[in-house]
Design a protein around this motif. Structure first.
Motif, PDB file in Angstrom:
ATOM      1  N   SER A   1       0.825  -1.210   0.000  1.00 37.18           N
ATOM      2  CA  SER A   1       0.000   0.000   0.000  1.00 37.18           C
ATOM      3  C   SER A   1       0.857   1.256   0.000  1.00 37.18           C
ATOM      4  O   SER A   1       0.447   2.293  -0.531  1.00 37.18           O
ATOM      5  CB  SER A   1      -0.938  -0.004   1.211  1.00 37.18           C
ATOM      6  N   ARG A   2       2.052   1.173   0.589  1.00 40.84           N
ATOM      7  CA  ARG A   2       2.943   2.339   0.600  1.00 40.84           C
ATOM      8  C   ARG A   2       3.687   2.491  -0.721  1.00 40.84           C
ATOM      9  O   ARG A   2       4.049   3.588  -1.118  1.00 40.84           O
ATOM     10  CB  ARG A   2       3.961   2.221   1.743  1.00 40.84           C
ATOM     11  N   ASN A   3       3.954   1.346  -1.396  1.00 41.04           N
ATOM     12  CA  ASN A   3       4.724   1.365  -2.636  1.00 41.04           C
ATOM     13  C   ASN A   3       4.035   0.447  -3.650  1.00 41.04           C
ATOM     14  O   ASN A   3       4.246  -0.763  -3.641  1.00 41.04           O
ATOM     15  CB  ASN A   3       6.161   0.897  -2.382  1.00 41.04           C
ATOM     16  N   PRO A   4       3.190   0.985  -4.542  1.00 41.55           N
ATOM     17  CA  PRO A   4       2.442   0.146  -5.487  1.00 41.55           C
ATOM     18  C   PRO A   4       3.333  -0.676  -6.413  1.00 41.55           C
ATOM     19  O   PRO A   4       2.864  -1.660  -6.997  1.00 41.55           O
ATOM     20  CB  PRO A   4       1.621   1.163  -6.291  1.00 41.55           C
ATOM     21  N   ARG A   5       4.602  -0.278  -6.573  1.00 43.44           N
ATOM     22  CA  ARG A   5       5.509  -1.003  -7.463  1.00 43.44           C
ATOM     23  C   ARG A   5       6.252  -2.134  -6.749  1.00 43.44           C
ATOM     24  O   ARG A   5       7.115  -2.781  -7.341  1.00 43.44           O
ATOM     25  CB  ARG A   5       6.520  -0.035  -8.078  1.00 43.44           C
ATOM     26  N   HIS A   6       5.942  -2.369  -5.497  1.00 42.32           N
ATOM     27  CA  HIS A   6       6.612  -3.410  -4.707  1.00 42.32           C
ATOM     28  C   HIS A   6       6.072  -4.770  -5.152  1.00 42.32           C
ATOM     29  O   HIS A   6       5.104  -5.306  -4.602  1.00 42.32           O
ATOM     30  CB  HIS A   6       6.335  -3.176  -3.221  1.00 42.32           C
ATOM     31  N   ALA A   7       6.714  -5.367  -6.166  1.00 48.69           N
ATOM     32  CA  ALA A   7       6.191  -6.577  -6.795  1.00 48.69           C
ATOM     33  C   ALA A   7       6.158  -7.764  -5.839  1.00 48.69           C
ATOM     34  O   ALA A   7       5.225  -8.572  -5.872  1.00 48.69           O
ATOM     35  CB  ALA A   7       7.033  -6.915  -8.029  1.00 48.69           C
ATOM     36  N   LEU A   8       7.172  -7.897  -4.988  1.00 44.75           N
ATOM     37  CA  LEU A   8       7.192  -9.020  -4.055  1.00 44.75           C
ATOM     38  C   LEU A   8       6.008  -8.960  -3.094  1.00 44.75           C
ATOM     39  O   LEU A   8       5.357  -9.976  -2.821  1.00 44.75           O
ATOM     40  CB  LEU A   8       8.504  -9.023  -3.263  1.00 44.75           C
TER      41      LEU A   8
END
Length: 694
Positions: A423-430
């Motif tokens: 939720s803090r980083n939408p690009r956090h794929a893991l």
């Protein structure tokens, strides 16, 4: 000038109270602004001295906002601040100033995360980066490694944990990849070029997805300090920089300190070069050993040499071990407590006899009034305690062992943190992958579609809104997407957002785990930690950078029994103390470890490791030497027993400080058969087998 202060007090004199200062400690606490190194031996009141120095600086008018205290654990920083406030309050008629809160205190990594968010616009980093913990960094390395096709090569390629370890050692030792591979991973030398490309892809992937791992935090801070404008700005920002456990600093951290205080003014280092045992993490005691030469006549070196923890006999034995070191800051330790028994060198037949004797001794001391919790069994690696664990279970002795699965490595904790991180980083794929897989009906193919949409380079929020899950997963996905959107938009204030995430995860846990109640209790304990932080970013960064080892780190001591024995690796025991310490397998091959005898410096670190183990004891110390020990899966014919000799560090000087107890059988056991001599001539039979006579 360089001033090395010797012990000034009689070993028989004890401190009136813990925070009282002797002459050595007082000189360190009241030192001015010049570069200061405090060489603090075990049990010499290092924490009290550093806290007193902080209090002294604040008492002289130093601004706590301009004081930077760097430690290697969050708990150490908190303890230091509390002690400093207590001391300062005592000097001001009981009024504890709010200034003593030390807003800029914490671990190197935690402070780096805070500084980099502020510096991000100036140094080209995204301010909304996420911090990868070790587990997630390993998973990401595995993903990049697989994407490069290195998981399907016809020849053995290093696994993801090894690749991450190589990359980490390169960063933390500030050494070229070729040198690290040749020295520490020689079997990987044929893959040096491929590893270089893998690490480049790994780094690009992290930056593309706004991710920084532990090593990146230090690397970015150190690189920023090479920019004169940044170094000067941060150097002016902090009047005083104080470093605890300075022997554990690596070369990146040394670069950071040199950039902050190039002339040493306002710099204080406190540590013990004899306890530098984290070389595998890049720890380099040269920062301490070279301190006087680096800062010249401006430098002051204060040696704390009075041990208030251990008896004279224990201090003498530990001193005899460390006196054999090749290079160290010169000092001789003295005891400041009453006399006690001499340490014992206990020789036993094998590991089974070692386990039996240790349990017997633990229970004997318990019957004499020494609780199990006041005793510890220490060992070089976790496998050295396997036989002992079985004996403890067989005899009903409760114990806790340090070195198992960490609290944050458990699935339910990682699930909740992944939701907050995504939720803090939408690009956090893991994190996205972990969250999506929690939704019933979403399988690998759907997860790949989601990740591909996030990787497309467009708006990740729009990609999540547009994602179409399989028909059977629509309701579950809608619940996750709605929660994710609320968390991402900040519609829920902190820490209500934690509670909302926990509410969503609770039914998932009840479906997936039979022990859901236990797991929910863990997350309730974590909730208390969340409520203590001002925002989600600080909470997530602190957990990643200084994680609790178990839920008991959040809730207090575990109530496993009325009492329990502590089993611990020596590395995990550093900084702890017990009235009785039993050290297992003090033999060559275990201590020093057989894999750590290739270089002189590795052997010296093993010596320091034994020194750390011995100095954890306050009254009783037993060094156990099994004559034989079992080795598994290291021989083509299967398991085997090896004959052992006492550790090379237990030389004649050390033995003279110990009571030698030999519990081995006087003679080998015989079959006890009653056969007359000469009833056969096997030698003749063997000669005749090959057609030879006589």
């Amino acid at each position: 000038m360089i001033a090395t202060v010797p012990a000034a007090c009689s070993p028989s004199t004890a401190l009136a109270r813990r925070d009282a200062l002797n002459a050595e400690q007082r000189q360190a606490a009241e030192h001015g602004d010049g570069p200061l190194l405090v060489a603090a031996g075990p049990g010499t009141g290092k924490t009290a001295t550093l806290a007193a120095r902080v209090a002294s600086l604040l008492g002289r008018g130093a601004d706590p906002q301009r004081l930077l205290l760097l430690t290697f654990s969050r708990r150490a920083a908190q303890t230091m601040g509390q002690r400093a406030a207590h001391l300062l309050a005592a000097t001001r008629g009981g009024q504890a100033p709010a200034a003593a809160a030390l807003p800029w205190s914490g671990t190197f990594h935690a402070v780096a995360a805070r500084l980099l968010r502020d510096l991000a616009p100036a140094i080209g980093l995204p301010a909304d980066f996420s911090v990868l913990d070790r587990g997630d960094a390993e998973d990401l390395m595995a993903s990049v490694r697989s994407a490069r096709g290195q998981a399907e090569l016809p020849r053995r390629f290093p696994l993801a944990p090894t690749c991450l370890a190589i990359a980490s050692r390169c960063v933390n030792t500030d050494a070229p990849l070729a040198d690290v591979v040749t020295e520490h991973y020689p079997w990987c030398r044929p893959w040096t070029g491929e590893l270089q490309q893998l690490f480049a892809d790994f780094s690009r992937h992290k930056l593309q997805h706004r991710l920084l791992d532990f090593d990146d935090l230090l690397l970015a801070w150190a690189e920023a300090m090479d920019v004169p404008a940044v170094a000067q700005a941060l150097g002016r920002r902090f009047d005083h920089v104080l470093v605890d456990e300075a022997q554990d600093c690596n070369r990146l951290q040394a670069r950071i300190l040199a950039g902050l205080k190039p002339d040493g003014r306002g710099l204080t280092l406190v540590g013990d070069d004899d306890q530098c045992i984290y070389g595998f993490r890049g720890a380099d005691r040269q920062l301490m050993l070279d301190f006087a030469a680096t800062h010249g006549e401006r430098a002051t070196v204060v040696a704390l040499t009075r041990n208030y923890r251990a008896t004279p006999a224990l201090v003498a034995a530990a001193q005899a071990v460390i006196d054999g070191a090749a290079r160290r800051l010169p000092r001789v330790m003295h005891s400041g407590v009453d006399a006690g028994p001499r340490p014992r060198l206990v020789r036993v037949d094998d590991e089974a006899a070692q386990a039996t004797w240790v349990v017997d001794e633990v229970l004997r001391l318990r019957e004499q009034g020494l609780a199990l919790k006041q005793q510890a069994v220490l060992f070089r690696t976790g496998t050295h305690a396997s036989v002992l664990e079985l004996e403890l279970v067989r005899r009903g002795v409760p114990f806790v062992k340090f070195g198992g699965l960490r609290f944050l490595d458990t699935a339910h904790v990682k699930d909740l943190l992944a939701l907050l991180r995504w939720s803090r980083n939408p690009r956090h794929a893991l994190a996205a992958q972990r969250c999506a897989r929690l939704v019933p009906g979403i399988g690998p193919a759907a997860v790949r579609r989601l990740l591909a949409a996030l990787e497309s380079g467009g708006d990740p929020v729009a990609a999540i809104d547009a994602f179409q899950p399989p028909p059977g997963a629509r309701e579950g996905w809608q619940g996750l997407a709605t929660l994710w959107s609320a968390l991402h938009r900040g519609a829920l204030p902190w820490p209500e957002s934690y509670d909302a995430a926990l509410d969503w995860l609770t039914p998932q846990l009840r479906v997936r785990h039979d022990d859901a109640a236990v797991r929910l209790a863990d997350l309730a304990q974590l909730r208390a930690a969340a409520h203590a932080q001002p925002d989600a970013d600080r909470f997530l960064a602190d957990l990643a950078l200084d994680p609790p080892q178990s839920s008991s780190d959040l809730a207090g001591p575990p109530h496993r029994d009325e009492d329990w024995l502590v089993l611990s690796t020596i590395h995990a025991a550093k900084g702890q103390e017990w009235r009785a310490v039993h050290v297992l397998s003090v033999v060559d091959g275990c201590m020093p470890a057989d894999l750590a005898t290739g270089r002189a410096e590795e052997i010296e670190e093993e010596r320091r490791l034994l020194y750390v183990a011995m100095t954890r004891a306050r009254v009783h110390l037993n060094l156990v030497v099994p004559h034989r020990f079992h080795v598994t899966q290291q021989h083509r014919h299967g398991d085997r027993h090896l004959y052992a000799v006492p550790s090379r560090f237990i030389d004649a000087r050390v033995q003279a400080c110990c009571d030698d107890i030999d519990l081995r059988p006087d003679q080998p056991a015989t079959l006890g058969l009653d056969l007359p001599p000469g009833c056969a001539d096997i030698a003749t039979t063997m000669r005749q087998r090959w057609g030879t006579a006589g």
